[in-house]
Design a protein around this motif. Sequence first.
Motif, PDB file in Angstrom:
ATOM      1  N   SER A  19       0.814  -1.216   0.000  1.00 27.59           N
ATOM      2  CA  SER A  19       0.000   0.000   0.000  1.00 27.59           C
ATOM      3  C   SER A  19       0.847   1.265   0.000  1.00 27.59           C
ATOM      4  O   SER A  19       0.412   2.310  -0.466  1.00 27.59           O
ATOM      5  CB  SER A  19      -0.935   0.002   1.217  1.00 27.59           C
ATOM      6  OG  SER A  19      -0.194   0.080   2.426  1.00 27.59           O
ATOM      7  N   THR A 166     -11.282   1.164  -7.275  1.00 28.60           N
ATOM      8  CA  THR A 166     -11.433   0.245  -6.145  1.00 28.60           C
ATOM      9  C   THR A 166     -10.939   0.800  -4.816  1.00 28.60           C
ATOM     10  O   THR A 166     -11.004   0.117  -3.797  1.00 28.60           O
ATOM     11  CB  THR A 166     -10.673  -1.069  -6.428  1.00 28.60           C
ATOM     12  OG1 THR A 166      -9.282  -0.768  -6.645  1.00 28.60           O
ATOM     13  CG2 THR A 166     -11.249  -1.775  -7.649  1.00 28.60           C
ATOM     14  N   ARG A 167     -10.445   2.045  -4.803  1.00 24.88           N
ATOM     15  CA  ARG A 167      -9.913   2.589  -3.548  1.00 24.88           C
ATOM     16  C   ARG A 167     -10.032   4.105  -3.537  1.00 24.88           C
ATOM     17  O   ARG A 167      -9.641   4.770  -4.494  1.00 24.88           O
ATOM     18  CB  ARG A 167      -8.444   2.187  -3.376  1.00 24.88           C
ATOM     19  CG  ARG A 167      -7.835   2.546  -2.022  1.00 24.88           C
ATOM     20  CD  ARG A 167      -6.484   1.866  -1.876  1.00 24.88           C
ATOM     21  NE  ARG A 167      -5.856   2.114  -0.613  1.00 24.88           N
ATOM     22  CZ  ARG A 167      -4.882   3.016  -0.410  1.00 24.88           C
ATOM     23  NH1 ARG A 167      -4.435   3.740  -1.433  1.00 24.88           N
ATOM     24  NH2 ARG A 167      -4.354   3.195   0.775  1.00 24.88           N
ATOM     25  N   TRP A 168     -10.574   4.614  -2.449  1.00 21.96           N
ATOM     26  CA  TRP A 168     -10.654   6.044  -2.231  1.00 21.96           C
ATOM     27  C   TRP A 168      -9.982   6.345  -0.898  1.00 21.96           C
ATOM     28  O   TRP A 168     -10.147   5.617   0.078  1.00 21.96           O
ATOM     29  CB  TRP A 168     -12.103   6.542  -2.175  1.00 21.96           C
ATOM     30  CG  TRP A 168     -12.978   6.021  -3.283  1.00 21.96           C
ATOM     31  CD1 TRP A 168     -12.627   5.814  -4.592  1.00 21.96           C
ATOM     32  CD2 TRP A 168     -14.331   5.589  -3.161  1.00 21.96           C
ATOM     33  NE1 TRP A 168     -13.680   5.307  -5.295  1.00 21.96           N
ATOM     34  CE2 TRP A 168     -14.752   5.155  -4.452  1.00 21.96           C
ATOM     35  CE3 TRP A 168     -15.257   5.551  -2.115  1.00 21.96           C
ATOM     36  CZ2 TRP A 168     -16.024   4.688  -4.701  1.00 21.96           C
ATOM     37  CZ3 TRP A 168     -16.540   5.090  -2.364  1.00 21.96           C
ATOM     38  CH2 TRP A 168     -16.912   4.659  -3.636  1.00 21.96           C
ATOM     39  N   ALA A 169      -9.220   7.415  -0.848  1.00 22.18           N
ATOM     40  CA  ALA A 169      -8.546   7.790   0.393  1.00 22.18           C
ATOM     41  C   ALA A 169      -8.605   9.301   0.565  1.00 22.18           C
ATOM     42  O   ALA A 169      -8.432  10.055  -0.397  1.00 22.18           O
ATOM     43  CB  ALA A 169      -7.091   7.314   0.373  1.00 22.18           C
ATOM     44  N   TYR A 184      -9.671   5.361   4.477  1.00 26.45           N
ATOM     45  CA  TYR A 184      -9.503   4.529   3.292  1.00 26.45           C
ATOM     46  C   TYR A 184     -10.781   3.731   3.052  1.00 26.45           C
ATOM     47  O   TYR A 184     -11.258   3.031   3.951  1.00 26.45           O
ATOM     48  CB  TYR A 184      -8.331   3.570   3.473  1.00 26.45           C
ATOM     49  CG  TYR A 184      -7.043   4.254   3.849  1.00 26.45           C
ATOM     50  CD1 TYR A 184      -6.131   4.660   2.874  1.00 26.45           C
ATOM     51  CD2 TYR A 184      -6.733   4.504   5.192  1.00 26.45           C
ATOM     52  CE1 TYR A 184      -4.951   5.294   3.220  1.00 26.45           C
ATOM     53  CE2 TYR A 184      -5.553   5.139   5.537  1.00 26.45           C
ATOM     54  CZ  TYR A 184      -4.668   5.531   4.550  1.00 26.45           C
ATOM     55  OH  TYR A 184      -3.501   6.177   4.898  1.00 26.45           O
ATOM     56  N   THR A 186     -12.109   0.845   0.538  1.00 28.23           N
ATOM     57  CA  THR A 186     -11.649  -0.140  -0.435  1.00 28.23           C
ATOM     58  C   THR A 186     -12.814  -1.021  -0.858  1.00 28.23           C
ATOM     59  O   THR A 186     -13.590  -1.482  -0.006  1.00 28.23           O
ATOM     60  CB  THR A 186     -10.531  -1.017   0.171  1.00 28.23           C
ATOM     61  OG1 THR A 186      -9.484  -0.174   0.659  1.00 28.23           O
ATOM     62  CG2 THR A 186      -9.962  -1.967  -0.881  1.00 28.23           C
ATOM     63  N   VAL A 188     -14.021  -4.449  -2.052  1.00 24.25           N
ATOM     64  CA  VAL A 188     -13.608  -5.854  -2.048  1.00 24.25           C
ATOM     65  C   VAL A 188     -14.841  -6.711  -2.316  1.00 24.25           C
ATOM     66  O   VAL A 188     -15.797  -6.707  -1.526  1.00 24.25           O
ATOM     67  CB  VAL A 188     -12.959  -6.249  -0.701  1.00 24.25           C
ATOM     68  CG1 VAL A 188     -12.559  -7.714  -0.727  1.00 24.25           C
ATOM     69  CG2 VAL A 188     -11.760  -5.364  -0.403  1.00 24.25           C
ATOM     70  N   HIS A 194     -14.214   0.214   5.105  1.00 22.28           N
ATOM     71  CA  HIS A 194     -13.679   1.516   5.534  1.00 22.28           C
ATOM     72  C   HIS A 194     -12.723   1.340   6.704  1.00 22.28           C
ATOM     73  O   HIS A 194     -12.991   0.564   7.629  1.00 22.28           O
ATOM     74  CB  HIS A 194     -14.824   2.453   5.952  1.00 22.28           C
ATOM     75  CG  HIS A 194     -14.346   3.750   6.533  1.00 22.28           C
ATOM     76  ND1 HIS A 194     -14.452   4.055   7.870  1.00 22.28           N
ATOM     77  CD2 HIS A 194     -13.738   4.814   5.953  1.00 22.28           C
ATOM     78  CE1 HIS A 194     -13.946   5.254   8.093  1.00 22.28           C
ATOM     79  NE2 HIS A 194     -13.505   5.736   6.946  1.00 22.28           N
TER      80      HIS A 194
END
Length: 246
Positions: A19, A166-169, A184, A186, A188, A194
Amino acid sequence: MREGDGYFGEDVAATYDESAAEEFRPDVVEPAVDVLAELAGDGRALELGVGTGRIALPLARRGVPVHGIDLSRAMVARLRAKPGGDAVGVTIGDFATTRVPGTFAVAYLVFNTINNLTTQDAQVACFHNAAAHLRPGGCFVIEVGVPALRRLPPGQNAVPFHISPTRWAFDTYDVATQAMSSNYVTIVGGRAEHRSIPFRYVWPAELDLMARLAGLRPRDRWEGWTRTPFTSESHRHVSIWEKPAG
């Protein structure tokens, strides 16, 4: 999450290196190791928040004796599993207060780790702890971002730093208390997971005052490990304080 590992338990440790892959690139790691090896000279180095050994392992390969302090056994287990992992001594504990034997030529905190201490009192204690470990003439080094408050328009408290399918931060800020968190989200298996980690952001001038309270004096401040000058437009800084000789 394993008890006692704080916010860096097995679920985080298992994918931490992946990551944070950009921070493991040689062009990121080597300039930091160059500076720390120079400051260590013929002495020992102490890493506060040693984690999976991103900096400690290459520094040890330079011939610098390195000892680390970390609260997370899960992160340290990743360090131990890597080539040369047995060459770095590690003490499990809170790096703001945990003491280890001996003195060091340099103590350091990298990659925003000072912000993992979520109160001003803990950050002040960390400076005192680092200073207590340093030999006369030794240095304390911190790498940390400049708070991104200039990116907050009125009424907004969140700043995104990663967006993909597929990912927000994003980071959130409380400007009244200097509390912040990294969040974060994600995807899945079509479901959103979260995770949130709390921090406390800190200003360069505030760090200088903490250093003074611990008996340290300013030595250098750069925008990064390549020693680019720090300016009002810099998004991060590498700061060095020195323990007076004698």
